[in-house]
Design an enzyme around this catalytic site. Structure first.
Site, PDB file in Angstrom:
ATOM      1  N   LYS A  43     -36.626  78.886  70.271  1.00 18.84           N
ATOM      2  CA  LYS A  43     -35.603  78.000  69.760  1.00 18.84           C
ATOM      3  C   LYS A  43     -34.787  78.645  68.631  1.00 18.84           C
ATOM      4  CE  LYS A  43     -38.899  74.197  70.002  1.00 18.84           C
ATOM      5  NZ  LYS A  43     -39.649  73.228  69.141  1.00 18.84           N
ATOM      6  N   GLY A  44     -35.381  79.599  67.951  1.00 18.35           N
ATOM      7  CA  GLY A  44     -34.850  80.061  66.673  1.00 18.35           C
ATOM      8  C   GLY A  44     -33.414  80.553  66.683  1.00 18.35           C
ATOM      9  N   GLU A  99     -31.012  87.296  69.766  1.00 19.48           N
ATOM     10  CA  GLU A  99     -32.249  86.895  69.077  1.00 19.48           C
ATOM     11  C   GLU A  99     -31.968  86.582  67.609  1.00 19.48           C
ATOM     12  OE1 GLU A  99     -35.103  85.933  69.151  1.00 19.48           O
ATOM     13  OE2 GLU A  99     -36.389  86.845  70.664  1.00 19.48           O
ATOM     14  N   ASP A 100     -32.834  85.804  67.027  1.00 21.44           N
ATOM     15  CA  ASP A 100     -32.706  85.522  65.595  1.00 21.44           C
ATOM     16  C   ASP A 100     -33.464  86.544  64.753  1.00 21.44           C
ATOM     17  OD1 ASP A 100     -35.046  84.524  66.708  1.00 21.44           O
ATOM     18  OD2 ASP A 100     -35.286  82.951  65.223  1.00 21.44           O
ATOM     19  N   ASP A 103     -39.445  90.895  64.791  1.00 23.38           N
ATOM     20  CA  ASP A 103     -40.524  91.011  63.803  1.00 23.38           C
ATOM     21  C   ASP A 103     -41.440  92.155  64.256  1.00 23.38           C
ATOM     22  OD1 ASP A 103     -42.072  88.589  61.789  1.00 23.38           O
ATOM     23  OD2 ASP A 103     -43.116  90.376  62.481  1.00 23.38           O
ATOM     24  N   ASP A 159     -37.888  79.002  61.921  1.00 25.58           N
ATOM     25  CA  ASP A 159     -38.851  78.010  61.429  1.00 25.58           C
ATOM     26  C   ASP A 159     -40.104  78.637  60.831  1.00 25.58           C
ATOM     27  OD1 ASP A 159     -39.972  78.992  63.915  1.00 25.58           O
ATOM     28  OD2 ASP A 159     -41.369  77.320  63.789  1.00 25.58           O
ATOM     29  N   ARG A 165     -35.839  74.767  60.010  1.00 21.90           N
ATOM     30  CA  ARG A 165     -34.783  75.315  60.881  1.00 21.90           C
ATOM     31  C   ARG A 165     -33.395  74.868  60.434  1.00 21.90           C
ATOM     32  NH1 ARG A 165     -37.204  77.588  65.507  1.00 21.90           N
ATOM     33  NH2 ARG A 165     -39.028  76.512  66.296  1.00 21.90           N
TER      34      ARG A 165
HETATM   35  C1  PRP Z   1     -39.550  84.215  66.916  1.00 23.11           C
HETATM   36  C2  PRP Z   1     -38.202  84.850  67.173  1.00 23.11           C
HETATM   37  C3  PRP Z   1     -38.509  85.920  68.181  1.00 23.11           C
HETATM   38  C4  PRP Z   1     -39.935  86.301  67.877  1.00 23.11           C
HETATM   39  C5  PRP Z   1     -39.962  87.597  67.156  1.00 23.11           C
HETATM   40  O1  PRP Z   1     -39.757  83.229  67.851  1.00 23.11           O
HETATM   41  O2  PRP Z   1     -37.267  83.915  67.665  1.00 23.11           O
HETATM   42  O3  PRP Z   1     -38.366  85.453  69.504  1.00 23.11           O
HETATM   43  O4  PRP Z   1     -40.488  85.273  67.059  1.00 23.11           O
HETATM   44  O5  PRP Z   1     -41.283  87.974  66.841  1.00 23.11           O
HETATM   45  P1  PRP Z   1     -41.937  89.319  67.336  1.00 23.11           P
HETATM   46  O6  PRP Z   1     -40.916  90.407  67.173  1.00 23.11           O
HETATM   47  O7  PRP Z   1     -43.115  89.499  66.409  1.00 23.11           O
HETATM   48  O8  PRP Z   1     -42.369  89.155  68.735  1.00 23.11           O
HETATM   49  P2  PRP Z   1     -40.942  82.170  67.749  1.00 23.11           P
HETATM   50  O9  PRP Z   1     -42.026  82.569  68.669  1.00 23.11           O
HETATM   51  O10 PRP Z   1     -41.271  81.938  66.302  1.00 23.11           O
HETATM   52  O11 PRP Z   1     -40.338  80.880  68.395  1.00 23.11           O
HETATM   53  P3  PRP Z   1     -39.063  80.013  67.970  1.00 23.11           P
HETATM   54  O12 PRP Z   1     -37.852  80.883  68.193  1.00 23.11           O
HETATM   55  O13 PRP Z   1     -39.108  78.853  68.880  1.00 23.11           O
HETATM   56  O14 PRP Z   1     -39.208  79.636  66.523  1.00 23.11           O
END
Ligand code: PRP
Length: 177
Positions: A43-44, A99-100, A103, A159, A165
């Site tokens: 969702k981010g 992507e947001d 990580d 989030d 959010r």
């Molecule tokens: C977040 C973000 C990426 C992912 C990055 O999503 O939107 O998709 O984490 O993390 P990584 O590089 O360690 O894999 P999240 O799973 O928190 O879901 P959301 O977008 O619904 O908040």
């Protein structure tokens, strides 16, 4: 409890707007005549995508996918699954993943591989933020907005356990109370 969490602003709404404008200009330059499919991972990324596409004045399509990566809290669960896949056929299309945050890179690596199997003409990645201190899988980010420090960030769609959010800026969690 969220009421006890201390947040500090890392990037103001105005600073984010400047970054989004720059990314939109770069994407416009490269995709103007390509009718790309922008694929956003829910969702981010929903806030970022909404601001980004309103600066793109050329034909494009938008698709959504939902993956599971993090469980509750701040650490990656390590396992990634497609919860909801894209609905259109991207074979032969120019695809840009929006992507947001990158990580660990595990989500992006998984999703790019998943999309590559659908045989797009091209496949690139745009991310509003990158957190290099957490990298586990090196991902090439074709369009990168901001590099963030090794802190958990929230706001502008991002989030912490589904909270924060709605914040218009990007903030770091400094203290969980
Ligand atoms: C977040 C973000 C990426 C992912 C990055 O999503 O939107 O998709 O984490 O993390 P990584 O590089 O360690 O894999 P999240 O799973 O928190 O879901 P959301 O977008 O619904 O908040």
């Amino acid at each position: 409890m969220s009421s006890e969490v201390k947040l500090s602003v890392l990037f103001t709404a105005e600073e984010i707007a400047v970054v989004v404008e720059r990314l939109a200009a770069e994407i416009r330059r490269d995709y103007l005549d390509k009718n790309p499919v922008l694929i956003t991972v829910l969702k981010g990324s929903f806030v970022f995508l909404a601001d980004l596409v309103r600066q793109l004045d050329f034909p494009l399509e938008i698709e959504f996918a939902q993956l599971s990566s993090y469980g509750h809290g701040k650490e990656s669960a390590g396992k990634i699954k497609v919860v909801q896949d894209i609905q259109c056929d991207i074979k032969g299309r120019h695809v840009l993943v929006v992507e947001d945050i990158i990580d660990t890179g595990l989500t992006a690596a998984f999703f790019l591989k998943h999309l590559k199997e659908k045989q797009p003409a091209s496949l690139k990645l745009c991310s509003l933020t990158d957190k290099p201190s957490r990298t586990q899988v090196k991902i090439n980010i074709d369009y990168l907005g901001l590099t963030v420090p090794d802190k958990f960030i929230v706001g502008y769609g991002i989030d912490w356990d589904e909270k924060f959010r709605y914040l218009p800026d990007i903030r770091a969690i400094e203290d969980e109370g």
